[in-house]
Design a protein around this motif. Structure first.
Motif, PDB file in Angstrom:
ATOM      1  N   GLY B  39       0.550  -0.853   0.255  1.00 11.85           N
ATOM      2  CA  GLY B  39       0.073  -0.374   0.326  1.00 11.85           C
ATOM      3  C   GLY B  39       0.641   1.482   0.093  1.00 11.85           C
ATOM      4  O   GLY B  39       0.542   2.177  -0.637  1.00 11.85           O
ATOM      5  N   ILE B  41       3.829   1.674  -1.052  1.00 11.06           N
ATOM      6  CA  ILE B  41       4.385   1.446  -2.417  1.00 11.06           C
ATOM      7  C   ILE B  41       3.543   2.102  -3.405  1.00 11.06           C
ATOM      8  O   ILE B  41       3.699   3.772  -4.040  1.00 11.06           O
ATOM      9  CB  ILE B  41       4.750   0.665  -3.057  1.00 11.06           C
ATOM     10  CG1 ILE B  41       5.642  -0.327  -2.445  1.00 11.06           C
ATOM     11  CG2 ILE B  41       5.335   0.795  -4.537  1.00 11.06           C
ATOM     12  CD1 ILE B  41       6.159  -1.699  -2.861  1.00 11.06           C
ATOM     13  N   LEU B  42       1.847   1.591  -3.928  1.00 15.68           N
ATOM     14  CA  LEU B  42       1.338   2.463  -4.381  1.00 15.68           C
ATOM     15  C   LEU B  42       1.505   3.526  -4.536  1.00 15.68           C
ATOM     16  O   LEU B  42       1.168   5.525  -4.646  1.00 15.68           O
ATOM     17  CB  LEU B  42       0.200   2.313  -3.939  1.00 15.68           C
ATOM     18  CG  LEU B  42      -0.910   2.103  -5.271  1.00 15.68           C
ATOM     19  CD1 LEU B  42      -0.601   1.848  -6.573  1.00 15.68           C
ATOM     20  CD2 LEU B  42      -2.258   1.467  -4.416  1.00 15.68           C
ATOM     21  N   ILE B  45       3.757   6.154  -4.963  1.00 18.74           N
ATOM     22  CA  ILE B  45       4.423   6.678  -6.386  1.00 18.74           C
ATOM     23  C   ILE B  45       3.849   7.416  -7.016  1.00 18.74           C
ATOM     24  O   ILE B  45       4.254   8.635  -7.099  1.00 18.74           O
ATOM     25  CB  ILE B  45       3.542   4.955  -7.044  1.00 18.74           C
ATOM     26  CG1 ILE B  45       4.685   4.138  -7.118  1.00 18.74           C
ATOM     27  CG2 ILE B  45       3.488   5.773  -8.274  1.00 18.74           C
ATOM     28  CD1 ILE B  45       4.001   2.880  -7.948  1.00 18.74           C
TER      29      ILE B  45
END
Lengths: 294, 319
Positions: B39, B41-42, B45
């Protein structure tokens, strides 16, 4: 009951409904054929164009300067191994252990649902955005610069969803009784998972990881501004990981748009290797998953 | 359904047991943290792209969306042309791929063919999805563009009065890009449509056939309506993929940042704009490209999350 009504129980191939059915069957079969034609068209051209360029020089020499012939794509082959290797080292532990949490420890709670959701959303993130992410995280912040590490991080982001999903599925297939048996003889959860459940699910996990690696090897977009490209041999040292590096997919892209025939031939040869890498792993993975431990 | 045994309190308490218990707790925490990191990482980004885009957001604000100039020399940036390119090339892809994909899915989900042959065909469709997009791009340059050029010349010759075909084809352009995107999204549409058709309860089929409907009447009046939300979900996922697809589009769309309504003219998509300029960009241009990336990310997020929602709804109904 008259003979005609009894007759109507039989299939009448010239009735409107039967003709409509046959036509539709033909149309849907045609749809499928049209779908598969591009596959064979791509394979045909890649083999025809790439095969003639397949020789030992291809695997041992550097690309020639623009316009000159001969040479090979050895540096790009090494570079692909390096970048994909870095991505694998990052993505496999995170992906497998995250999937272990989802399938073994979460009890399908709200958190697990949202992580599965995040995984699906992550798999929908365009690959070029993964590149922009790695660029923003590592390159523009000055941490590593254009390098194989930056490229590896971008590819790792793209590999994660595949690894999590296939590991999650592979763990689900392991029968519950196996876990109960392990726990019943006094094993801790981590022992059960590491010594019993993961080995049982290993074929499925390895398949997923291999497919993810093959896909990553073909990824181009996130590499053209993270790993960039290089016309030289990669630097074989730790320092070399922090320098731009050639990869097969970027070589295909760079050389495809050059107006020189030798470079275009190398692009086709590179494509041939990429296609056989990906298709080969898909076929092998398919055969391996047929075997089941339990 | 919890798989933890949860009841470790009766452990005997000598020290190796204690170490093992700590290992056990540590291992669980490790998996939990790594799961949460997905989560994160998302989220990171989104944050990193947004931070990178911030200078451009401040500079251009919403004029970014009604300016068709992309001019690095004068530091003037607008995305209307590439947004048009992204949407129209995806739309062309959908127009080609939806009928082909749904037709093929029906053919593969019903028992028109013996099981073994169907398995092989399904596998061939999967292979279509496995070919790297840069290879599609290469194939597109040397095979597809010459083919579509003659199609484009014919369209322009006969329907040139229609704005979409108003320019003579130059080779690279929106039409070949749309076709290659269609090829690339077909496997998704087929896979998901086939899944939603196959997951329908057999009672539906039996009831319809029992009432005297033919197979195709059943397909059109019962099966497709029942599976429609799954099919729509699959189409949306495919749309998300088409909008984000980069290499194949970059290599054959022509990379022209001028807004041209005609689908025979060279155009550009958000993804190919980034792919083309990012490596050589500097200063505000990097930021503007990241702003474009943010736009692309938001577009694909909306489409993908919507698709995810619809597909899950269908699963919930029939499971």
């Amino acid at each position: 009951m008259t003979a005609s009504t009894i007759g109507s129980l039989k299939r009448n191939p010239s009735s409107k409904r039967a003709v409509f059915g046959s036509i539709m069957t033909g149309i849907s079969a045609l749809c499928l054929i049209c779908t598969v034609i591009p596959l064979f068209a791509v394979l045909y051209f890649v083999i025809i164009q790439g095969f003639s360029r397949l020789n030992t020089n291809l695997f041992t020499q550097l690309p020639p300067p623009p316009g000159l012939s001969e040479g090979g794509i050895a540096n790009a082959l090494i570079g692909t191994l390096v970048v994909v290797g870095i991505a694998t080292i990052i993505a496999v532990p995170i992906g497998v252990l995250a999937a272990v949490y989802l399938s073994e420890f979460s009890g399908n709670n709200k958190l697990a649902l949202s992580i599965r959701f995040a995984t699906n959303v992550l798999s929908g993130v365009p690959s070029i955005i993964a590149g922009v992410f790695a660029f923003g995280l590592l390159v523009s912040s000055g941490i590593v610069g254009f390098s194989s590490v930056a490229g590896g991080v971008a590819l790792a982001v793209l590999m994660l969803p595949t690894i999590i999903r296939t590991t999650d599925e592979a763990l689900k297939i392991v029968p519950q009784e196996v876990r109960w048996a392990a726990l019943g003889v006094g094993a801790y959860n981590y022992q059960t998972v590491i010594k019993i459940v993961l080995p049982a699910a290993l074929p499925g996990i390895v398949t997923g990881v291999t497919l993810a690696i093959a896909r990553a090897a073909g990824e181009t977009a996130p590499l053209i501004f993270t790993a960039l490209f290089s016309n030289f041999w990669p630097n074989v040292s730790f320092q070399g990981l922090l320098e731009p590096i050639a990869t097969l997919s970027v070589l295909v892209y760079n050389f495809a748009i050059l107006p020189f025939k030798p470079q275009q031939e190398l692009a086709w040869a590179g494509s041939l290797i990429l296609v056989f890498l990906v298709l080969g792993t898909s076929i092998i993975a398919r055969l391996v998953t047929r075997k089941k431990v339990y | 359904m919890s798989r933890s045994n949860g009841n470790d309190s009766y452990s005997i308490g000598d020290s190796p047991r204690g170490v093992e218990k700590n290992l056990d707790i540590g291992f669980r925490w490790l998996t939990l943290i790594l799961a949460i990191s997905i989560g994160l990482i998302l989220l990171s980004i989104a944050i990193i792209v947004a931070i990178g885009a911030w200078p451009a957001i401040k500079e251009f604000n919403f004029t970014f969306f009604n300016n068709s100039n992309w001019n690095p020399v004068e530091d003037e940036y607008g995305v209307i042309a590439v947004v048009y390119g992204t949407l129209v090339s995806s739309l062309i892809a959908l127009i080609i791929a939806i009928p082909l994909g749904v037709g093929a899915a029906v053919f593969l989900s019903e028992d028109f063919l013996p099981e073994e042959i169907r398995t092989i065909l399904v596998f061939l469709v999967e292979l279509l999805a496995a070919i790297p997009s840069v290879v599609y791009g290469l194939w597109g340059i040397f095979v597809l563009i010459p083919l579509t050029k003659s199609l484009g010349t014919w369209l322009n010759g006969n329907f040139g009065w229609f704005p979409l075909f108003s320019t003579p084809p130059t080779g690279p352009g929106m039409l070949p890009a749309g076709i290659i995107l269609a090829i690339m999204i077909l496997p998704i549409i087929i896979a998901i449509s086939r899944d939603s058709l196959a997951s329908l309860p057999p009672d539906l089929r039996q009831a319809s056939l029992g009432l005297g409907a033919t197979r195709w009447e059943t397909i059109f009046r019962v099966l497709i309506p029942a599976a429609i939300s799954g099919i729509v979900g699959g189409v949306m996922l495919a749309l998300g993929r088409a909008m984000g697809e980069t290499m194949a589009a970059t290599m054959i769309i022509g990379n022209s940042n001028n807004l041209n309504i005609s689908i025979l003219a060279p155009a550009n998509t958000i993804a190919s704009l980034i792919a083309n300029q990012f490596a050589e960009a500097s200063g505000l241009q990097v930021s503007a490209l990241m702003y474009a990336g943010l736009v692309l990310m938001i577009l694909t997020l909306i489409v993908n999350v919507g698709a995810e929602y619809i597909v899950n709804q269908v699963k919930a109904r029939y499971e």
